[in-house]
Write an enzyme that holds these catalytic residues in place. Structure first.
Site, PDB file in Angstrom:
ATOM      1  CG  ASP A 138      38.511  17.439  24.000  1.00 33.90           C
ATOM      2  OD1 ASP A 138      39.189  18.381  23.521  1.00 33.90           O
ATOM      3  OD2 ASP A 138      37.522  17.622  24.726  1.00 33.90           O
ATOM      4  CG  ASP A 151      36.773  22.024  20.063  1.00 37.02           C
ATOM      5  OD1 ASP A 151      35.715  21.422  20.239  1.00 37.02           O
ATOM      6  OD2 ASP A 151      37.747  21.923  20.806  1.00 37.02           O
TER       7      ASP A 151
END
Length: 424
Positions: free
Chosen positions: A303, A150
């Site tokens: 996030d 990520d």
């Protein structure tokens, strides 16, 4: 020691609130509404709503390597304040959890500092460079909840395909930040209307969607379970929806900021509005809402990406991508979607707890007898203004500073222990 939380309201199977009590022993839920055992520790829930502790499958704790932005201690305290009891930490740390040694280092830091449950990702490639593949089996054996690079999209299809094949053998999930580097064009916000008004380089929607389209076909060929991070465009929604219809094992998440904001909300060249993927167009935002409601998108993830004030004090060009999200996620979503009648409270709780846990086969996110005593008490009537200076996180980087929201956590319990309690 038995703990009883009295006078709380929990959702029944029909999604209705009813007054209840919860009995906890040895970190587990052992009953509801029974007699209070002699000598029990009794907590008065004061009529507040009780939810399963939230599960966030996409977070950044920064430690090790970037402790000036966040630490495991500050990040988990921030998450606990927001009602989260389980978070999955992305591998863009230094060192990267790309070896058994590095994974053991991170596990040790978590054990020493975390106030809630932290499940670390293992990286798909060495140093998240997108090139040399990691030994997924070894990392899985040492605690990797799933695998991701990520922060960067894996550019080589062969690398992604080969790791998906290994993931299929291990029955673990491959999680992807989808971004074709050849289509970024040094952009700092969405390629649309507002970037032109501000004179800033844009990131086109296809930068995300074309890699999702590639990856779902690779996942089909490999027989892998594949999860898409922070979906932001209508084309991405279409790719995920079509893949699900074809029987491909794909899941997806959406972030609160992509549900609440769009490109035209950006007031100026302010890096607190810079995130990746960027805030898209209004029709993209509408598509995300529809996809969440019809099940194309499975869960909500923050996030959470803290940066220093110094890093974010300049304009978008040169500033890092990312905003914080732990402490504001539930109140913002509750205020703007549940209070307005667009969602039910049960839907929001499911998207932030049980459905997030189900993606990775985690035994969390539910209020059931025998389950871990992970829960959050929320004052649904409490209204206050978001003040970034009051965050527990080291990060102050949020576009929601000054917003007024209702529905604030007042106590978070993880494995039967209080991880956060509102100051009296």
């Amino acid at each position: 020691m038995t703990t009883v939380i009295q006078n709380v309201k929990r959702l029944d199977e029909q999604g209705e609130l009813r007054v209840s009590s919860i009995i906890i022993e040895d970190g587990k839920i052992v009953g509801f509404d029974g007699e209070i055992p002699a000598g029990a520790n009794v907590i008065d829930g004061q009529g507040h709503f009780v939810s399963p502790g939230f599960v966030d499958v996409h977070t950044h704790l920064r430690e090790p390597g970037f402790e000036h932005k966040e630490t495991i201690a500050t990040g988990t305290a921030s998450a606990a304040k927001g009602g989260f009891t389980t978070i999955c930490a992305m591998p863009n740390t230094k060192p990267v959890p790309d070896s058994v040694e590095n994974m053991q280092l991170i596990n040790g830091l978590i054990k020493d500092s975390a106030v809630i449950r932290v499940l670390p990702y293992g990286s798909l490639t060495k140093d998240i460079s997108g090139e040399v593949r990691t030994n997924m089996e070894e990392l899985r054996e040492h605690g990797a909840v799933a695998f991701s690079d990520d922060g960067v999209g894996i550019q080589l299809a062969s690398t992604m395909y080969e790791q998906m094949q290994q993931a299929a053998k291990l029955d673990v999930v491959v999680v992807a930040h989808c971004e074709d580097n050849s289509l970024i064009y040094d952009g700092v916000m969405h390629e649309g209307t507002r970037n032109k008004e501000l004179g800033l380089p844009g990131i086109p929607s296809i930068c995300e969607s074309v890699q999702i389209a590639r990856d779902v076909l690779l996942a089909e060929a490999a027989g892998a379970r594949y999860h898409v991070c922070h979906v932001s465009t209508k084309e991405s929604v279409r790719a995920v929806r079509d893949a699900k219809a074809a029987g491909i094992k794909v899941t997806a998440e959406v972030c609160p900021h992509h549900l609440l904001l769009e490109e035209m909300d950006i007031p100026s060249d302010d890096a607190n509005w810079k995130m990746n993927p960027p805030l898209r167009a209004l029709d993209d935002k509408d598509s995300l809402h529809a996809a969440l409601l019809d099940g194309t998108i499975d869960c909500i993830a923050t996030d959470h990406a803290p940066h220093t004030v110094e890093e974010k004090c300049c304009g978008m060009v040169g500033a890092p991508f990312g905003i914080v999200g732990f402490e504001t996620a539930f109140p913002l979503l509750y205020t703007n979607f549940v209070e307005t009648g667009k969602w039910t409270l049960k839907q929001l709780v499911d998207w932030m707890s049980v459905k997030a846990a189900q993606i990775f086969d985690l035994p969390y996110g539910t209020l059931e007898i025998g389950a871990s005593a992970d829960l959050v008490l929320i004052d649904l009537n409490k209204e206050q203004t978001i003040d970034a200076e009051g965050f527990v996180s080291k990060g102050r980087n949020t576009p929601f500073n000054g917003w007024v929201a209702k529905g604030w956590p007042v106590m978070t319990i993880c494995e039967g222990k209080i991880a956060y309690q509102e100051a009296k």
